[in-house]
Design a protein around this motif. Structure first.
Motif, mmCIF file in Angstrom:
data_model
loop_
_atom_site.group_PDB
_atom_site.id
_atom_site.type_symbol
_atom_site.label_atom_id
_atom_site.label_comp_id
_atom_site.label_asym_id
_atom_site.label_seq_id
_atom_site.Cartn_x
_atom_site.Cartn_y
_atom_site.Cartn_z
ATOM 1 N N ALA A 1 -39.129 16.630 -15.218
ATOM 2 C CA ALA A 1 -40.492 17.124 -14.991
ATOM 3 C C ALA A 1 -41.254 16.203 -14.046
ATOM 4 O O ALA A 1 -41.974 16.674 -13.152
ATOM 5 C CB ALA A 1 -41.232 17.257 -16.327
ATOM 6 N N GLN A 2 -41.110 14.891 -14.215
ATOM 7 C CA GLN A 2 -41.777 13.945 -13.323
ATOM 8 C C GLN A 2 -41.257 14.068 -11.897
ATOM 9 O O GLN A 2 -42.012 13.917 -10.937
ATOM 10 C CB GLN A 2 -41.589 12.517 -13.819
ATOM 11 C CG GLN A 2 -42.360 12.215 -15.071
ATOM 12 C CD GLN A 2 -42.010 10.858 -15.652
ATOM 13 O OE1 GLN A 2 -41.216 10.101 -15.098
ATOM 14 N NE2 GLN A 2 -42.585 10.547 -16.791
ATOM 15 N N SER A 3 -39.962 14.333 -11.757
ATOM 16 C CA SER A 3 -39.375 14.496 -10.430
ATOM 17 C C SER A 3 -39.894 15.748 -9.733
ATOM 18 O O SER A 3 -40.015 15.778 -8.509
ATOM 19 C CB SER A 3 -37.846 14.571 -10.528
ATOM 20 O OG SER A 3 -37.322 13.375 -11.061
ATOM 21 N N LEU A 4 -40.176 16.777 -10.494
ATOM 22 C CA LEU A 4 -40.659 18.037 -9.933
ATOM 23 C C LEU A 4 -42.144 18.004 -9.575
ATOM 24 O O LEU A 4 -42.574 18.693 -8.649
ATOM 25 C CB LEU A 4 -40.421 19.178 -10.925
ATOM 26 C CG LEU A 4 -38.971 19.552 -11.171
ATOM 27 C CD1 LEU A 4 -38.870 20.443 -12.398
ATOM 28 C CD2 LEU A 4 -38.386 20.225 -9.953
ATOM 29 N N ASP A 5 -42.904 17.207 -10.270
ATOM 30 C CA ASP A 5 -44.367 17.228 -10.147
ATOM 31 C C ASP A 5 -44.887 17.068 -8.713
ATOM 32 O O ASP A 5 -45.793 17.806 -8.328
ATOM 33 C CB ASP A 5 -44.981 16.177 -11.061
ATOM 34 C CG ASP A 5 -46.476 16.330 -11.159
ATOM 35 O OD1 ASP A 5 -46.939 17.451 -11.454
ATOM 36 O OD2 ASP A 5 -47.185 15.330 -10.921
ATOM 37 N N PRO A 6 -44.365 16.151 -7.897
ATOM 38 C CA PRO A 6 -44.916 16.014 -6.536
ATOM 39 C C PRO A 6 -44.768 17.274 -5.677
ATOM 40 O O PRO A 6 -45.546 17.471 -4.748
ATOM 41 C CB PRO A 6 -44.122 14.853 -5.931
ATOM 42 C CG PRO A 6 -43.606 14.092 -7.093
ATOM 43 C CD PRO A 6 -43.375 15.103 -8.169
ATOM 44 N N THR B 1 -45.930 22.401 -14.782
ATOM 45 C CA THR B 1 -44.676 22.024 -15.432
ATOM 46 C C THR B 1 -44.993 21.180 -16.651
ATOM 47 O O THR B 1 -45.745 20.211 -16.571
ATOM 48 C CB THR B 1 -43.772 21.237 -14.467
ATOM 49 O OG1 THR B 1 -43.456 22.078 -13.351
ATOM 50 C CG2 THR B 1 -42.476 20.825 -15.138
ATOM 51 N N THR B 2 -44.423 21.572 -17.794
ATOM 52 C CA THR B 2 -44.592 20.838 -19.043
ATOM 53 C C THR B 2 -43.223 20.636 -19.683
ATOM 54 O O THR B 2 -42.226 21.204 -19.235
ATOM 55 C CB THR B 2 -45.506 21.600 -20.018
ATOM 56 O OG1 THR B 2 -44.919 22.882 -20.289
ATOM 57 C CG2 THR B 2 -46.906 21.778 -19.463
ATOM 58 N N VAL B 3 -43.198 19.823 -20.730
ATOM 59 C CA VAL B 3 -41.974 19.599 -21.491
ATOM 60 C C VAL B 3 -42.232 20.059 -22.918
ATOM 61 O O VAL B 3 -43.226 19.669 -23.532
ATOM 62 C CB VAL B 3 -41.558 18.110 -21.472
ATOM 63 C CG1 VAL B 3 -40.359 17.877 -22.372
ATOM 64 C CG2 VAL B 3 -41.262 17.658 -20.049
ATOM 65 N N ASN C 1 -35.447 22.592 -5.924
ATOM 66 C CA ASN C 1 -35.978 21.300 -6.364
ATOM 67 C C ASN C 1 -35.507 20.942 -7.770
ATOM 68 O O ASN C 1 -35.217 19.778 -8.064
ATOM 69 C CB ASN C 1 -37.509 21.303 -6.317
ATOM 70 C CG ASN C 1 -38.053 21.399 -4.912
ATOM 71 O OD1 ASN C 1 -37.365 21.084 -3.945
ATOM 72 N ND2 ASN C 1 -39.289 21.839 -4.794
ATOM 73 N N LEU C 2 -35.423 21.932 -8.640
ATOM 74 C CA LEU C 2 -34.962 21.727 -10.001
ATOM 75 C C LEU C 2 -33.513 21.238 -10.017
ATOM 76 O O LEU C 2 -33.178 20.297 -10.747
ATOM 77 C CB LEU C 2 -35.103 23.020 -10.807
ATOM 78 C CG LEU C 2 -34.586 23.003 -12.243
ATOM 79 C CD1 LEU C 2 -35.373 22.002 -13.079
ATOM 80 C CD2 LEU C 2 -34.688 24.406 -12.839
ATOM 81 N N ALA C 3 -32.664 21.859 -9.221
ATOM 82 C CA ALA C 3 -31.256 21.447 -9.168
ATOM 83 C C ALA C 3 -31.130 19.997 -8.712
ATOM 84 O O ALA C 3 -30.344 19.226 -9.279
ATOM 85 C CB ALA C 3 -30.474 22.373 -8.247
ATOM 86 N N VAL C 4 -31.904 19.614 -7.715
ATOM 87 C CA VAL C 4 -31.879 18.234 -7.231
ATOM 88 C C VAL C 4 -32.398 17.283 -8.313
ATOM 89 O O VAL C 4 -31.816 16.222 -8.557
ATOM 90 C CB VAL C 4 -32.696 18.090 -5.925
ATOM 91 C CG1 VAL C 4 -32.857 16.631 -5.536
ATOM 92 C CG2 VAL C 4 -32.033 18.873 -4.797
ATOM 93 N N ALA C 5 -33.481 17.643 -8.971
ATOM 94 C CA ALA C 5 -34.067 16.791 -10.015
ATOM 95 C C ALA C 5 -33.087 16.573 -11.165
ATOM 96 O O ALA C 5 -32.951 15.456 -11.670
ATOM 97 C CB ALA C 5 -35.367 17.406 -10.527
#
Length: 104
Positions: free
Chosen positions: A18-23, A31-33, A67-71
């Motif tokens: 989630a932190q990786s996706l935020d920017p 985005t939440t967990v 982006n999700l796949a990369v994160a």
């Protein structure tokens, strides 16, 4: 009328993902967990996307999934850690000369 999508992704390190996706998130994304309560580490990354047009929603979802796949890939490699000894990357300079200079 706005278009909405919710993408739920179960992963081993949801906070890091989630932190990786935020920017890369836009104002139309959140985005939440979510955790199931039984495990402190596992959880689900939940991203909600709200766009005015279907084509805008589709573009945003496409970008998000990449982006999700990369994160997830980065989080997996980070979790696996680095080797105990660093790999020799070779010399720091291509020249064999000393870096001292005469300042007189």
């Amino acid at each position: 009328m706005s278009r909405r999508a919710t993408i739920r992704t179960d992963c081993d390190d949801p906070d890091l993902v989630a932190q990786s996706l935020d920017p890369d998130n836009t104002d139309e994304m959140e985005t939440t967990v979510e955790r199931d309560g039984s495990s402190g580490e596992d959880g689900t990354v939940v991203t909600r996307i709200d766009r005015e047009t279907t084509s805008g929603l589709r573009s945003t979802v496409d970008d998000y999934v990449v982006n999700l796949a990369v994160a997830i890939d980065v989080a997996t490699h980070a979790r696996n850690g680095q080797h105990a000894e660093p790999t020799d990357a070779g010399p720091a300079s291509d020249s064999d000369t000393d870096s001292t200079h005469d300042t007189q």
